[in-house]
Scaffold this motif. Structure first.
Motif, PDB file in Angstrom:
ATOM      1  N   GLU A 212       0.710  -1.113   0.018  1.00  0.00           N
ATOM      2  CA  GLU A 212      -0.020   0.143  -0.155  1.00  0.00           C
ATOM      3  C   GLU A 212       0.671   1.331  -0.034  1.00  0.00           C
ATOM      4  O   GLU A 212       0.390   2.346  -0.237  1.00  0.00           O
ATOM      5  N   ARG A 213       2.143   1.101   0.211  1.00  0.00           N
ATOM      6  CA  ARG A 213       2.833   2.371   0.411  1.00  0.00           C
ATOM      7  C   ARG A 213       2.973   2.692  -1.039  1.00  0.00           C
ATOM      8  O   ARG A 213       3.633   4.222  -1.349  1.00  0.00           O
ATOM      9  N   VAL A 214       2.723   2.314  -2.068  1.00  0.00           N
ATOM     10  CA  VAL A 214       2.903   2.552  -3.226  1.00  0.00           C
ATOM     11  C   VAL A 214       1.837   3.783  -3.738  1.00  0.00           C
ATOM     12  O   VAL A 214       1.907   4.417  -4.708  1.00  0.00           O
ATOM     13  N   PHE A 215       0.970   4.047  -2.695  1.00  0.00           N
ATOM     14  CA  PHE A 215      -0.148   4.997  -2.802  1.00  0.00           C
ATOM     15  C   PHE A 215       0.331   6.043  -1.680  1.00  0.00           C
ATOM     16  O   PHE A 215      -0.461   7.007  -1.350  1.00  0.00           O
ATOM     17  N   CYS A 216       1.629   6.165  -1.470  1.00  0.00           N
ATOM     18  CA  CYS A 216       2.018   7.267  -0.559  1.00  0.00           C
ATOM     19  C   CYS A 216       1.436   7.120   0.721  1.00  0.00           C
ATOM     20  O   CYS A 216       1.265   8.270   1.292  1.00  0.00           O
ATOM     21  N   THR A 217       1.306   5.768   1.289  1.00  0.00           N
ATOM     22  CA  THR A 217       0.915   5.923   2.812  1.00  0.00           C
ATOM     23  C   THR A 217       2.061   5.778   3.680  1.00  0.00           C
ATOM     24  O   THR A 217       3.297   5.201   3.132  1.00  0.00           O
ATOM     25  N   ARG A 218       1.978   6.061   4.519  1.00  0.00           N
ATOM     26  CA  ARG A 218       3.119   5.645   5.583  1.00  0.00           C
ATOM     27  C   ARG A 218       4.490   6.343   5.295  1.00  0.00           C
ATOM     28  O   ARG A 218       5.358   5.607   5.519  1.00  0.00           O
ATOM     29  N   LEU A 219       4.321   7.611   4.841  1.00  0.00           N
ATOM     30  CA  LEU A 219       5.663   8.169   4.325  1.00  0.00           C
ATOM     31  C   LEU A 219       6.188   8.976   5.610  1.00  0.00           C
ATOM     32  O   LEU A 219       5.588   9.055   6.595  1.00  0.00           O
ATOM     33  N   ALA A 220       7.597   8.796   5.460  1.00  0.00           N
ATOM     34  CA  ALA A 220       8.539   9.449   6.419  1.00  0.00           C
ATOM     35  C   ALA A 220       8.159  10.982   6.922  1.00  0.00           C
ATOM     36  O   ALA A 220       7.605  11.522   6.020  1.00  0.00           O
ATOM     37  N   PRO A 221       8.300  11.256   8.227  1.00  0.00           N
ATOM     38  CA  PRO A 221       7.916  12.809   8.389  1.00  0.00           C
ATOM     39  C   PRO A 221       8.943  13.606   7.585  1.00  0.00           C
ATOM     40  O   PRO A 221       9.929  13.368   7.487  1.00  0.00           O
ATOM     41  N   GLY A 222       8.278  14.851   7.182  1.00  0.00           N
ATOM     42  CA  GLY A 222       8.953  15.666   6.406  1.00  0.00           C
ATOM     43  C   GLY A 222       9.023  15.394   4.943  1.00  0.00           C
ATOM     44  O   GLY A 222       9.734  15.985   4.072  1.00  0.00           O
ATOM     45  N   ALA A 223       8.160  14.446   4.374  1.00  0.00           N
ATOM     46  CA  ALA A 223       8.191  13.890   2.970  1.00  0.00           C
ATOM     47  C   ALA A 223       7.547  15.285   2.399  1.00  0.00           C
ATOM     48  O   ALA A 223       6.746  15.666   2.783  1.00  0.00           O
ATOM     49  N   ARG A 224       8.099  15.216   0.941  1.00  0.00           N
ATOM     50  CA  ARG A 224       7.773  16.303   0.115  1.00  0.00           C
ATOM     51  C   ARG A 224       6.153  16.348  -0.270  1.00  0.00           C
ATOM     52  O   ARG A 224       5.528  17.573  -0.255  1.00  0.00           O
ATOM     53  N   ARG A 225       5.442  15.222  -0.495  1.00  0.00           N
ATOM     54  CA  ARG A 225       4.354  14.960  -0.798  1.00  0.00           C
ATOM     55  C   ARG A 225       3.889  15.882  -2.058  1.00  0.00           C
ATOM     56  O   ARG A 225       2.901  16.454  -2.005  1.00  0.00           O
ATOM     57  N   GLY A 226       4.552  16.029  -3.018  1.00  0.00           N
ATOM     58  CA  GLY A 226       4.396  16.657  -4.035  1.00  0.00           C
ATOM     59  C   GLY A 226       4.368  18.083  -3.931  1.00  0.00           C
ATOM     60  O   GLY A 226       4.119  18.950  -5.097  1.00  0.00           O
ATOM     61  N   VAL A 227       5.003  18.911  -2.916  1.00  0.00           N
ATOM     62  CA  VAL A 227       5.101  20.318  -2.733  1.00  0.00           C
ATOM     63  C   VAL A 227       6.390  20.672  -3.182  1.00  0.00           C
ATOM     64  O   VAL A 227       7.445  20.397  -2.809  1.00  0.00           O
ATOM     65  N   PRO A 228       6.503  21.758  -4.400  1.00  0.00           N
ATOM     66  CA  PRO A 228       7.724  22.110  -5.075  1.00  0.00           C
ATOM     67  C   PRO A 228       8.429  22.649  -3.954  1.00  0.00           C
ATOM     68  O   PRO A 228       7.967  23.399  -3.024  1.00  0.00           O
ATOM     69  N   GLY A 229       9.658  22.777  -4.132  1.00  0.00           N
ATOM     70  CA  GLY A 229      10.670  23.291  -3.087  1.00  0.00           C
ATOM     71  C   GLY A 229      10.927  24.805  -3.630  1.00  0.00           C
ATOM     72  O   GLY A 229      10.907  25.137  -4.723  1.00  0.00           O
ATOM     73  N   GLY A 230      11.707  25.429  -2.579  1.00  0.00           N
ATOM     74  CA  GLY A 230      12.041  26.962  -2.995  1.00  0.00           C
ATOM     75  C   GLY A 230      13.478  27.154  -3.242  1.00  0.00           C
ATOM     76  O   GLY A 230      14.085  26.257  -2.788  1.00  0.00           O
ATOM     77  N   VAL A 231      13.951  28.014  -3.730  1.00  0.00           N
ATOM     78  CA  VAL A 231      15.428  28.378  -4.030  1.00  0.00           C
ATOM     79  C   VAL A 231      16.017  28.468  -2.644  1.00  0.00           C
ATOM     80  O   VAL A 231      17.196  28.103  -2.725  1.00  0.00           O
ATOM     81  N   HIS A 232      15.614  28.743  -1.699  1.00  0.00           N
ATOM     82  CA  HIS A 232      16.321  29.231  -0.479  1.00  0.00           C
ATOM     83  C   HIS A 232      15.969  28.154   0.670  1.00  0.00           C
ATOM     84  O   HIS A 232      16.106  28.309   1.815  1.00  0.00           O
ATOM     85  N   GLU A 233      15.241  26.869   0.305  1.00  0.00           N
ATOM     86  CA  GLU A 233      15.255  25.755   1.202  1.00  0.00           C
ATOM     87  C   GLU A 233      16.338  25.019   1.341  1.00  0.00           C
ATOM     88  O   GLU A 233      17.495  25.233   0.515  1.00  0.00           O
TER      89      GLU A 233
END
Length: 412
Positions: A212-233
């Protein structure tokens, strides 16, 4: 709320195997796919699988481009499915990187109908994350080469000069879950070492035994989850190991004086051979206010304008920067340079990080050049325009209107 998973990979057979496994795990999952092989002719082949239904259609676009496909069909289709089905997999064409697609999901407005105001797709569906499918026995060769998408047959657009390396690296780096189509080589294995550093928090699943993890269940804390990053991250997302493994090493380069533009232009040749990925913020002596973003994959590299430093900027710039960037700038504030700094991370698989470090240090201004001051720096030769690609092309003039974005779109 309907869950959404974005699936990507450069190999069509591999992603289809992953889709088959997902449908075994959840027979009710809806799979939306747009085949872009005819995009050069303004045609997109659309496939929608829902249980026993398998619908094929052809879309004709007045302006054949990826953004047209996303705006004209992907977003409206997701809006129509939202709330009507429990789970959707957005299966990307092999020529697509997931980060700009996810940016569109969270930023481009779509009409949800039913009298509701236009909103981003992520207000209508729960974006759970990104799954990347790869073959660990061929991936590293792809990620470090210079073969272009047209040469591989992944695009028919005449002006698409991206490389397979850009795709392969970008897809893995942005992944929340990695699915492998066959076992990796015996340890010590440089591919495994690279993946450990490029996507340190992403679990690795075998395509035929994925759970079921193939559906992005039980991801590690801090996982990106599809949120783009910024230049200053932070550049070392997920705290990957800095120790050497199977010949793979990571160089962290941080300095508090500007680069001499001409010498940096010579030094970046060291980033084009034996390096999987280089990325980070650059400060040129000739441009005291400009943040430049450097990003490489395989044998291609780009440096582009990505905003302004906070030092010398007004209160509005500080407010727009957000709390995280304000805190980072304040923590490392220099009495002369403010928040200006060189911050680069270089992931090497067949290059010597010490040699790269020496080349980059040699590109910094010397003590005598620093003492000469800004008036002297402004006259230094500067081969970089608004955006500069390696291998060299004519740079875009620095006065060119950059349009929208942070200077990173277009990749390496």
């Amino acid at each position: 709320m309907t869950e959404l998973v974005v699936l990507c990979g450069t190999e069509r057979d591999g992603t289809e195997r992953a889709i088959a496994r997902m449908r075994q795990l959840d027979p009710d999952v809806v799979v939306l796919h747009h085949d872009l092989r005819d995009l050069g002719r303004g045609l997109v082949h659309r496939r929608l699988r829902d249980g026993g239904r398998d619908e094929h259609s052809v879309l004709e676009l007045d302006h054949g481009c990826v953004s047209c496909t996303i705006r004209a069909d992907v977003l409206p289709t997701l809006a129509a499915l939202a709330g009507a089905v429990p789970r959707v997999v957005l299966h990307l064409d092999p020529c697509l990187e997931p980060e700009p697609v996810c940016w569109a999901l969270g930023a481009v407005l779509v009409d949800p109908g039913r009298g509701r105001a236009p909103c981003p797709a992520t207000d209508l569906v729960d974006l759970r994350g990104v799954v990347t499918v790869l073959d660990p026995q061929t991936w590293l060769d792809d990620a470090t080469g210079d073969v272009t998408l047209p040469e591989r047959g992944l695009t028919t657009l005449p002006d698409d000069e991206r490389t397979i390396a850009q795709l392969a690296v970008g897809q893995v780096e942005f992944a929340d879950v990695l699915v492998t189509t066959r076992p990796a080589g015996p340890r010590p294995d440089p591919t495994v070492a690279v993946l450990d550093r490029l996507a340190p928090t992403a679990p690795r699943l075998d395509v035929d035994d994925a759970d079921e993890r193939v559906f992005c269940t039980r991801l590690a804390p801090g996982a990106r989850r599809g949120v783009p990053g910024g230049v200053h991250e932070p550049l070392l997302r997920g705290a990957p190991s800095l120790d050497a493994d199977a010949g793979v090493r990571t160089l962290v380069f941080s300095q508090r004086r500007p680069f001499h533009p001409d010498r940096l232009h010579d030094a970046i040749d060291t980033l084009l051979d034996g390096v999987v990925r280089a990325r980070g913020r650059v400060w040129l002596a000739t441009r005291p206010d400009a943040v430049l973003w450097l990003e490489s994959a395989g044998g291609g590299l780009r440096i582009a304008h990505a905003g302004e430093w906070l030092d010398g900027a007004g209160p509005q710039a500080w407010d727009a920067a957000g709390a995280d960037r304000q805190a980072l700038a304040a923590l490392a504030w220099h009495p002369r340079w403010g928040d200006r700094a060189q911050d680069l991370v270089v992931l090497c698989h067949a290059a010597d990080p010490d040699e790269i470090d020496a080349a980059l240090r040699g590109a910094l201004l010397t003590d005598a050049e620093v003492a000469a001051g800004q008036d002297a720096w402004s006259g230094l030769p500067d081969p970089f325009g608004w955006a500069h690609d390696e291998p060299c092309s004519d740079p875009e003039p620095a006065h060119t209107d950059p349009g929208t974005g942070d200077g990173r779109e277009g990749g390496s």
